[in-house]
Scaffold this active site. Sequence first.
Site, PDB file in Angstrom:
ATOM      1  N   GLY A   8      32.765  34.578  34.284  1.00  0.00           N
ATOM      2  CA  GLY A   8      33.978  34.415  33.485  1.00  0.00           C
ATOM      3  C   GLY A   8      34.495  32.999  33.594  1.00  0.00           C
ATOM      4  O   GLY A   8      35.699  32.756  33.716  1.00  0.00           O
ATOM      5  N   ARG A  11      36.945  29.714  30.625  1.00  0.00           N
ATOM      6  CA  ARG A  11      38.340  29.274  30.411  1.00  0.00           C
ATOM      7  C   ARG A  11      39.246  29.768  31.535  1.00  0.00           C
ATOM      8  O   ARG A  11      38.791  30.479  32.432  1.00  0.00           O
ATOM      9  CB  ARG A  11      38.857  29.729  29.047  1.00  0.00           C
ATOM     10  CG  ARG A  11      38.729  31.185  28.771  1.00  0.00           C
ATOM     11  CD  ARG A  11      38.702  31.521  27.282  1.00  0.00           C
ATOM     12  NE  ARG A  11      38.521  32.951  27.099  1.00  0.00           N
ATOM     13  CZ  ARG A  11      39.491  33.794  26.808  1.00  0.00           C
ATOM     14  NH1 ARG A  11      40.722  33.356  26.642  1.00  0.00           N
ATOM     15  NH2 ARG A  11      39.256  35.073  26.684  1.00  0.00           N
ATOM     16  N   ASN A  89      34.725  36.015  39.133  1.00  0.00           N
ATOM     17  CA  ASN A  89      36.019  35.812  38.490  1.00  0.00           C
ATOM     18  C   ASN A  89      36.188  36.643  37.218  1.00  0.00           C
ATOM     19  O   ASN A  89      37.306  36.862  36.769  1.00  0.00           O
ATOM     20  CB  ASN A  89      36.178  34.309  38.175  1.00  0.00           C
ATOM     21  CG  ASN A  89      37.369  34.039  37.280  1.00  0.00           C
ATOM     22  OD1 ASN A  89      38.512  34.146  37.712  1.00  0.00           O
ATOM     23  ND2 ASN A  89      37.113  33.705  36.028  1.00  0.00           N
ATOM     24  N   SER A 141      43.721  40.095  42.446  1.00  0.00           N
ATOM     25  CA  SER A 141      45.019  39.936  41.800  1.00  0.00           C
ATOM     26  C   SER A 141      46.095  40.541  42.683  1.00  0.00           C
ATOM     27  O   SER A 141      45.825  41.458  43.472  1.00  0.00           O
ATOM     28  CB  SER A 141      45.019  40.657  40.451  1.00  0.00           C
ATOM     29  OG  SER A 141      46.326  40.793  39.945  1.00  0.00           O
ATOM     30  N   TYR A 154      43.623  48.102  36.005  1.00  0.00           N
ATOM     31  CA  TYR A 154      43.407  46.764  36.579  1.00  0.00           C
ATOM     32  C   TYR A 154      43.663  46.787  38.090  1.00  0.00           C
ATOM     33  O   TYR A 154      42.904  46.204  38.872  1.00  0.00           O
ATOM     34  CB  TYR A 154      44.335  45.769  35.880  1.00  0.00           C
ATOM     35  CG  TYR A 154      44.044  44.312  36.151  1.00  0.00           C
ATOM     36  CD1 TYR A 154      42.860  43.718  35.726  1.00  0.00           C
ATOM     37  CD2 TYR A 154      44.983  43.508  36.803  1.00  0.00           C
ATOM     38  CE1 TYR A 154      42.610  42.368  35.953  1.00  0.00           C
ATOM     39  CE2 TYR A 154      44.743  42.164  37.034  1.00  0.00           C
ATOM     40  CZ  TYR A 154      43.563  41.595  36.605  1.00  0.00           C
ATOM     41  OH  TYR A 154      43.319  40.262  36.834  1.00  0.00           O
ATOM     42  N   ALA A 156      43.362  49.374  40.033  1.00  0.00           N
ATOM     43  CA  ALA A 156      42.254  50.131  40.627  1.00  0.00           C
ATOM     44  C   ALA A 156      41.013  49.256  40.779  1.00  0.00           C
ATOM     45  O   ALA A 156      40.359  49.250  41.829  1.00  0.00           O
ATOM     46  CB  ALA A 156      41.928  51.359  39.774  1.00  0.00           C
ATOM     47  N   ALA A 157      40.691  48.492  39.737  1.00  0.00           N
ATOM     48  CA  ALA A 157      39.506  47.633  39.757  1.00  0.00           C
ATOM     49  C   ALA A 157      39.628  46.546  40.826  1.00  0.00           C
ATOM     50  O   ALA A 157      38.703  46.321  41.614  1.00  0.00           O
ATOM     51  CB  ALA A 157      39.297  46.994  38.374  1.00  0.00           C
ATOM     52  N   ILE A 187      49.807  33.290  36.920  1.00  0.00           N
ATOM     53  CA  ILE A 187      49.202  31.960  36.738  1.00  0.00           C
ATOM     54  C   ILE A 187      49.181  31.635  35.245  1.00  0.00           C
ATOM     55  O   ILE A 187      48.893  32.501  34.422  1.00  0.00           O
ATOM     56  CB  ILE A 187      47.750  31.939  37.282  1.00  0.00           C
ATOM     57  CG1 ILE A 187      47.689  32.451  38.733  1.00  0.00           C
ATOM     58  CG2 ILE A 187      47.152  30.531  37.177  1.00  0.00           C
ATOM     59  CD1 ILE A 187      48.407  31.627  39.781  1.00  0.00           C
TER      60      ILE A 187
END
Length: 243
Positions: A8, A11, A89, A141, A154, A156-157, A187
């Site tokens: 990833g 960008r 990422n 995160s 998100y 959970a991941a 961010i």
Amino acid sequence: MKYALVTGGSRGIGRAIAVKLAKELEYPILINYQSNDDAANETKKLIEDEGGQCELLKFNVADLKETHQVLDSWIKHNPDATVEVIVNNAGITRDGLFMWMKPEDWHDVLNISLNGFYNVTNHLIQKMLTNRYGRIVNVVSVSGVKGTAGQVNYSAAKGALVAATKALAQEVAKRKITVNAVAPGFIKTDMTAEMDEKELKRMIPINRFGEAEEVADLVAFLASKKASYITGEVVNINGGIYS
């Protein structure tokens, strides 16, 4: 030749990490991306303009077969090369309340963040173990550490990736491979562009959103030889919002 791979990496935080690893640690960079050719080429140019080397590897990290095909093809054409640093990422969000969450929004988010980590890292770790050196950095995160309403998928991941980081670190430490995670808060990236920064920054003790460059500085440190005695750690980088 020793390389750093950033998934990833076309960008946002991924781009900042790729540029930083090329500039500060002088690694030739492999940038994985899924679809945005223009952004990937822009990142490649940023690295090359600074005197670095960069190659683009286009594949979906959630697709095991495609991931293996592209990585194996690159390995075949670079038989003397080693991926010494892996930065996992790649990730997406599909926010919404859990009670209304569609199956695809659950599975897509988990497949990219969690299965993507497995598909890439599991395939490349054998050579790291043989070479008795490596750096694996997983971008998680604040959502994966404390949980965030509206982001059950998100959270959970990323939460699973936090646990995987700690477990894998214990398995490979004797081979001088470190496995760490960085957990960014808010961010400034495309992913947060639509958020109300003025409203949200009131929740942040430092009173601002972070910069992708600041996350990249932390990742570059963990990917360096200076961080040899740090493994299994989750480093929060969130302006004091949660730690």
